[in-house]
Write a protein that holds these residues in place. Structure first.
Motif, PDB file in Angstrom:
ATOM      1  N   PRO A   1     -82.445  21.944 -25.538  1.00 59.59           N
ATOM      2  CA  PRO A   1     -82.571  21.812 -24.091  1.00 59.59           C
ATOM      3  C   PRO A   1     -81.529  20.867 -23.542  1.00 59.59           C
ATOM      4  O   PRO A   1     -81.388  19.751 -23.990  1.00 59.59           O
ATOM      5  CB  PRO A   1     -83.994  21.248 -23.922  1.00 59.59           C
ATOM      6  CG  PRO A   1     -84.708  21.639 -25.168  1.00 59.59           C
ATOM      7  CD  PRO A   1     -83.680  21.654 -26.241  1.00 59.59           C
ATOM      8  N   GLY A   2     -80.827  21.316 -22.527  1.00 61.03           N
ATOM      9  CA  GLY A   2     -79.824  20.473 -21.919  1.00 61.03           C
ATOM     10  C   GLY A   2     -78.510  20.448 -22.636  1.00 61.03           C
ATOM     11  O   GLY A   2     -77.584  19.805 -22.212  1.00 61.03           O
TER      12      GLY A   2
ATOM     13  N   VAL B   1     -92.149  15.035 -35.048  1.00 63.72           N
ATOM     14  CA  VAL B   1     -91.052  15.633 -34.296  1.00 63.72           C
ATOM     15  C   VAL B   1     -91.135  15.318 -32.806  1.00 63.72           C
ATOM     16  O   VAL B   1     -90.135  14.938 -32.177  1.00 63.72           O
ATOM     17  CB  VAL B   1     -91.037  17.164 -34.513  1.00 63.72           C
ATOM     18  CG1 VAL B   1     -89.905  17.802 -33.725  1.00 63.72           C
ATOM     19  CG2 VAL B   1     -90.913  17.473 -35.986  1.00 63.72           C
ATOM     20  N   GLU B   2     -92.332  15.447 -32.212  1.00 61.31           N
ATOM     21  CA  GLU B   2     -92.453  15.260 -30.767  1.00 61.31           C
ATOM     22  C   GLU B   2     -92.165  13.812 -30.374  1.00 61.31           C
ATOM     23  O   GLU B   2     -91.467  13.556 -29.384  1.00 61.31           O
ATOM     24  CB  GLU B   2     -93.855  15.669 -30.294  1.00 61.31           C
ATOM     25  CG  GLU B   2     -94.334  17.001 -30.837  1.00 61.31           C
ATOM     26  CD  GLU B   2     -93.388  18.133 -30.520  1.00 61.31           C
ATOM     27  OE1 GLU B   2     -92.935  18.233 -29.371  1.00 61.31           O
ATOM     28  OE2 GLU B   2     -93.096  18.929 -31.437  1.00 61.31           O
TER      29      GLU B   2
ATOM     30  N   GLU C   1     -80.169  18.697 -32.430  1.00 66.91           N
ATOM     31  CA  GLU C   1     -81.052  19.175 -33.496  1.00 66.91           C
ATOM     32  C   GLU C   1     -82.460  18.641 -33.315  1.00 66.91           C
ATOM     33  O   GLU C   1     -83.442  19.347 -33.572  1.00 66.91           O
ATOM     34  CB  GLU C   1     -80.490  18.760 -34.857  1.00 66.91           C
ATOM     35  CG  GLU C   1     -79.220  19.494 -35.258  1.00 66.91           C
ATOM     36  CD  GLU C   1     -79.449  20.989 -35.424  1.00 66.91           C
ATOM     37  OE1 GLU C   1     -80.566  21.382 -35.812  1.00 66.91           O
ATOM     38  OE2 GLU C   1     -78.517  21.762 -35.152  1.00 66.91           O
ATOM     39  N   VAL C   2     -82.587  17.399 -32.891  1.00 66.03           N
ATOM     40  CA  VAL C   2     -83.913  16.812 -32.679  1.00 66.03           C
ATOM     41  C   VAL C   2     -84.654  17.561 -31.591  1.00 66.03           C
ATOM     42  O   VAL C   2     -85.832  17.925 -31.751  1.00 66.03           O
ATOM     43  CB  VAL C   2     -83.778  15.315 -32.314  1.00 66.03           C
ATOM     44  CG1 VAL C   2     -85.146  14.726 -32.007  1.00 66.03           C
ATOM     45  CG2 VAL C   2     -83.113  14.545 -33.442  1.00 66.03           C
ATOM     46  N   PHE C   3     -83.983  17.834 -30.469  1.00 63.78           N
ATOM     47  CA  PHE C   3     -84.640  18.540 -29.374  1.00 63.78           C
ATOM     48  C   PHE C   3     -84.963  19.986 -29.763  1.00 63.78           C
ATOM     49  O   PHE C   3     -85.966  20.538 -29.320  1.00 63.78           O
ATOM     50  CB  PHE C   3     -83.747  18.519 -28.128  1.00 63.78           C
ATOM     51  CG  PHE C   3     -83.550  17.144 -27.546  1.00 63.78           C
ATOM     52  CD1 PHE C   3     -84.506  16.163 -27.722  1.00 63.78           C
ATOM     53  CD2 PHE C   3     -82.407  16.838 -26.828  1.00 63.78           C
ATOM     54  CE1 PHE C   3     -84.337  14.895 -27.190  1.00 63.78           C
ATOM     55  CE2 PHE C   3     -82.223  15.578 -26.283  1.00 63.78           C
ATOM     56  CZ  PHE C   3     -83.195  14.602 -26.470  1.00 63.78           C
ATOM     57  N   ARG C   4     -84.106  20.574 -30.576  1.00 61.19           N
ATOM     58  CA  ARG C   4     -84.362  21.950 -31.007  1.00 61.19           C
ATOM     59  C   ARG C   4     -85.641  22.035 -31.839  1.00 61.19           C
ATOM     60  O   ARG C   4     -86.373  23.017 -31.790  1.00 61.19           O
ATOM     61  CB  ARG C   4     -83.171  22.469 -31.801  1.00 61.19           C
ATOM     62  CG  ARG C   4     -83.326  23.944 -32.217  1.00 61.19           C
ATOM     63  CD  ARG C   4     -82.153  24.406 -33.079  1.00 61.19           C
ATOM     64  NE  ARG C   4     -80.913  24.367 -32.340  1.00 61.19           N
ATOM     65  CZ  ARG C   4     -79.877  23.606 -32.662  1.00 61.19           C
ATOM     66  NH1 ARG C   4     -79.955  22.786 -33.697  1.00 61.19           N
ATOM     67  NH2 ARG C   4     -78.769  23.641 -31.954  1.00 61.19           N
TER      68      ARG C   4
END
Length: 983
Positions: free
Chosen positions: A86-87, A222-223, A254-257
């Protein structure tokens, strides 16, 4: 891990055996096992935690964090997860946002599952149920933290959330709490300290809480991991550091994915999409945010909807969107705010600021003033400087012909706790001084102030409209003041800024200012063309106030050019402005028009045959629209067309130059040595600027044909340049290595270092240089300074290891005469000496512990308190610090403050030792040899081999000493052999 867990893990092994298995010393194990309240107690860091887990044969450090999913998992019921991050969508791409992301897989407290899914009422019920049960202590604390997160994400109740978690953060046993409590607590704390609330905002504390959370293994959380990085990005944005924000966005893709919950995915999409606006992709940014607002409304995410609506409104006001559409968007956001009972704060301030601008554009100046007053009340409640209201506040003063003073405006908008957004406030102050000078008809002072505002905003990058509009106004005021050279320079910078940040409203304003310039030079067609186009653009977007100003300026152009209906136009424009409640600004009044008339240049009549002009334009269209040609070929075609144009017009001189950012232009075509009397500039849409020059007096029709050729060339260049950027397989802009004389970068590591320097130099973020003694930290600091926007200002070095302890504070912060024995005169101190420039704090690890809080105060507030003075002084300094010490170990030992470390290490850069970049050794040695002797000897093959194989414990400093010492023994040699080297 707690001391008890370490002892259980060690079991029957001796400390020596356990330490050998983990790879640490027995003393370290002993410190791990001490009770946490003991001074010598230590906790294993993240790297050592993994070793401990491997030793235990485990795959996770404890229970799975509530609200987390395993990497790569997908949410139940979701379809395509949207963009890779995202973004993170690149400008020009068309991938949509997240598509109905479902709830996260959760364990533990159910409230987190509901929060991450946006089921606010269910989350509230789960929290209250958990708090009401006689559960174990950990569950009670977890429910308290979940309640705080609910307040942040649902109702924007930041102070209420802080009241819940602040007591927990002060508990002495915090380090021993289970993972399921510690990670959510640090996440909530990071979100709070990244929030735009003057009583809470602290980038240093954000970094500290992220670091504390990362001591746990976050792969199964993760969240929370994504929320921590979202907090980092908002912190960078609110600190006024667009470059650091974008760097974090790229790092965290990668974290947001990997995040799968609805709320976290849309939060990441929101904070990432800001980058599209800041980078100039305003059309893409508007598309991203429209999708975000609709999704937040459909998914029931009120804080995101209101906040994103405020941002979207400002983007639409900068773009080609109508005021009516913006007003409708803001009304819906206001209804959402009331329905969900959002507490006053930054999201509602954004909406109010955009509503005030809408009222101003509709010429409802009284309503705009009332909205601003309401917004300032909300700003007072959350103690956050309402810079978003500054733009409209200044426009109102200008439209009412009221005096404007930057210092007074700063007192009204910038006096809030924490002195946050000080850098952006300085931009606003300079802009206000520029408008004030325009109102007083002090045009040259106004132009200088506008340039300062634009340059400061270039460095910050978080309010782009101030950059584009300030450069446009700098051009306009220079024209009014008769500074032709200054006007051309400002016009060039304005057009460059608008190529990078193509804002429809600022483009229309620039065309309006060009109309006056054209009128003063007697260019009738140009003046009317620019004025009419600008007025039509403002009318299209519904900006009535600016349309009336454009109509007034069009009437002024008519008066300057002596047209028959000029007087009637002036009277009509005055009546229209009076009916709208707008006072005629000073530069638009009758006496100013009379002064401008005296400056008009004469011009010759038509000398270009219409058929000849049409023939050239036809050729230009055909030749410049050919597919597959390169930028160089486009310029060659323009050269041929210019020669034909010159033949038809009989002009003796035609020039074509490429304009660099600094230095002399590069000559592409000069027909004679005659200096051109007029230039037309254009760009390729990707940063390159060119100019066509013509000698002698040029008629309107000749200029019209020439401008059309230039515009077609500009469009052709932009097409082939962008096509080449899209298709080329080469380094990206971020990977480009800047050219810096004297900086030797032959190895891959050095080139990566130089590329990183180029990326961070343009920002205003503090930099911490780490590396062994002698690796060249001061050279890197100079490189950051040279490539920064402050390169024309002071660079001051302060060595923290070279100043006696009792003189430290006075040398750093300054002192007043009589402040102590021996203070016989005032001393400014190095911080004030570096005001406006860069301060290099060498050996920061040697800064005394009792002075560290004072340096931290300066870094956070931008204020210096000299010894013996009764009030602080504001300074604007970028700090680059360096040390060879292990600051993290010093933090653990209590000799260096953790909050100061995170404030200094906004951008940490590690410089590798010379033995790790051996490709640089011989080029460096040759460089030192050239600096020491005019005709230096060469190194033989065996000498080069010896240099490369040496261990170099003293790094680059030792290499220079060896070269200098060896050169003293080989005065008459042409070649230096291995046995000549004096190690």
């Amino acid at each position: 891990m707690s001391p008890e867990e370490i002892r259980d893990l060690r079991g029957d092994l001796s400390r020596e055996e356990f330490a050998a298995a983990i790879g640490v010393t027995p003393l370290t194990v002993y410190r791990w096992e001490l009770p946490t309240q003991e001074k010598e107690s230590r906790r294993p860091q993240r790297r050592l935690q993994r070793r401990l887990l491997e030793f235990a044969g485990a795959t996770s450090p404890g229970p799975t964090s509530p609200g987390s999913t395993s990497p790569g998992s997908t949410s139940p019921g979701s379809t395509s997860p949207g963009p890779t991050s995202p973004g993170s969508t690149s400008p020009g791409s068309t991938s949509p946002g997240p598509t109905s992301p479902g709830p996260a897989n959760t364990q533990g407290l159910d409230a987190y599952a509901y929060i991450f899914d946006g089921r606010w009422s269910d989350a509230q019920a789960a929290v209250l149920n958990a708090l009401g049960l006689p559960a174990e202590r950990a569950m009670g604390m977890e429910a308290q933290i979940a309640q705080a997160m609910l307040k942040i994400l649902w109702t924007n109740d930041l102070q209420g959330a802080w009241g819940l978690v602040a007591p927990l953060l002060q508990r002495p046993d915090l380090a021993t709490w289970p993972v399921s409590v510690a990670i959510p607590l640090h996440t909530v704390a990071a979100l709070l300290h990244a929030s735009p609330d003057g009583r809470l905002f602290s980038p240093g504390r954000v970094n500290a809480h992220v670091a504390h959370a990362e001591r746990f293994d976050l792969e199964n959380h993760v969240e929370f991991r994504a929320l921590l990085h979202i907090a980092e990005m908002w912190s960078a944005f609110h600190s006024g550091d667009a470059a650091h924000h974008d760097r974090l966005r790229r790092q965290n893709q990668e974290v947001f994915r990997s995040a799968s919950s609805k709320v976290v995915r849309w939060m990441a999409w929101e904070v990432g999409s800001v980058a599209a606006y800041l980078s100039g992709c305003i059309v893409e940014a508007i598309r991203f945010y429209k999708e975000l607002v609709e999704a937040a409304r459909d998914e029931g995410l009120p804080v995101i909807e209101v906040r994103a609506s405020g941002y979207l409104a400002w983007m639409m006001l900068s773009g080609a969107e109508s005021v009516e559409d913006v007003d409708e968007l803001l009304k819906r956001a206001h209804k959402t705010s009331l329905r969900h009972r959002l507490l006053p704060g930054w999201p509602t301030m954004l909406v109010l600021s955009a509503q005030a601008e809408v009222a101003c554009r509709r010429s409802d100046l009284q309503r705009a003033s009332e909205i601003i007053e309401d917004g300032l009340i909300e700003a007072q409640q959350c103690q956050w400087p309402p810079v978003e209201f500054a733009y409209t506040t200044m426009r109102l003063a200008y439209l009412r012909n009221e005096p404007l003073d930057g210092q007074r405006l700063e007192q009204r908008l910038g006096t809030y706790s924490g002195n946050h957004r000080a850098a952006l406030m300085r931009v606003v102050t300079a802009f206000a001084d520029g408008l004030g000078g325009l109102g007083r008809k002090d045009f040259l002072a106004a132009s200088g102030a506008m340039r300062r505002a634009a340059e400061m905003e270039q460095e910050i990058g978080t309010f782009p409209v101030f950059e584009t509009y300030s450069f446009a106004l700098a051009y306009y005021t220079a024209v009014l003041g008769g500074d032709i050279d200054g006007a051309r320079a400002s016009l060039r910078r304005a057009e460059r800024a608008l190529e990078r940040l193509p804002m429809f409203w600022s483009l229309a304003a620039l065309r309006l200012f060009k109309s006056l310039h054209a009128a003063l030079e007697g260019r009738v067609a140009d003046a009317m063309q620019h004025a009419e186009a600008s007025e039509a653009a403002f009318t299209k977007v519904g900006d009535q106030a600016q349309s009336l100003l454009a109509g007034r300026l069009r009437a002024i152009c008519s008066a300057i050019l002596g047209e028959d209906d000029a007087e009637a136009r002036l009277k009509q424009s005055a009546a229209e402005m009076q009916a709208a409640g707008i006072a005629i600004p000073a530069p638009y009044q009758t006496d100013a028009i009379d002064a401008l008339k005296a400056r008009i240049r004469t011009h010759e009549s038509l000398s270009l045959a219409a058929t000849g002009g049409l023939s050239i334009l036809s050729q230009a269209t055909n030749r410049l629209s050919t597919r597959g040609i390169s930028p160089a070929q486009v310029l060659d075609e323009l050269v041929d067309l210019l020669r034909q144009w010159r033949g038809l017009t009989n002009h003796t001189s035609v020039w074509l130059d490429e304009l660099p950012y600094t230095g002399k232009p590069t000559v592409l075509l000069h027909t004679t040595d005659e200096e051109p009397s007029e230039f037309i500039e254009f760009g390729d849409g990707a940063g390159r600027r060119f100019r066509v020059g013509v000698g002698g007096t040029i008629s309107s029709d000749e200029r019209l044909v020439l401008q059309m050729m230039v515009q077609m060339t500009s469009m052709a260049l932009e097409v082939v340049t962008l096509r080449g950027l899209t298709n080329a397989v080469s380094r990206t802009v971020e990977d480009a290595v800047p050219d810096l004389p004297g900086f030797i970068a032959e190895s891959k590591g050095s080139r990566e270092l130089l590329a990183e320097i180029g990326r961070v130099a343009k920002s205003r973020a503090n930099v911490l240089l780490l590396g062994e003694s002698g690796v060249g930290k001061e050279m890197v600091a100079h490189a950051v300074y040279k490539l920064s926007t402050r390169s024309n200002r002071s660079f001051v070095t302060f060595n923290c290891a070279a100043v006696p302890r009792d003189l430290f504070e006075g040398q750093l912060f300054g002192y007043r005469k009589g402040a102590f024995t021996g203070a016989t005169s005032n001393h400014s101190g190095v911080l004030r000496a570096a005001d406006g420039g860069t301060l290099f704090l060498d050996e920061i690890g040697d800064l005394p512990l009792d002075l560290q809080p004072k340096l931290l105060r300066f870094l956070e507030n931008g204020e210096v308190f000299p010894l013996g003075d009764t009030r602080p002084m504001r300074v604007d300094v970028r700090v680059i610090a360096a040390t060879h010490r292990d600051l993290e170990a010093m933090i653990a030992a209590g000799t260096f403050r953790e909050d100061l470390y995170y404030r200094l290490a906004v951008v940490p850069i590690h410089i590798t030792s010379l033995r790790e970049r051996r490709e640089d050794i011989v080029p460096l040695a040759q460089h030192f040899m050239r600096n020491l002797r005019d005709a230096p000897p060469a190194f033989s093959a065996d000498a080069a081999k010896a240099l490369i194989e040496h261990a170099w414990p003293g790094n680059v400093r030792e290499l220079r000493n060896v070269v200098e010492r060896s050169l003293a023994y080989v005065q008459d040699r042409d070649v230096v052999h291995a046995n000549d080297l004096k190690f």
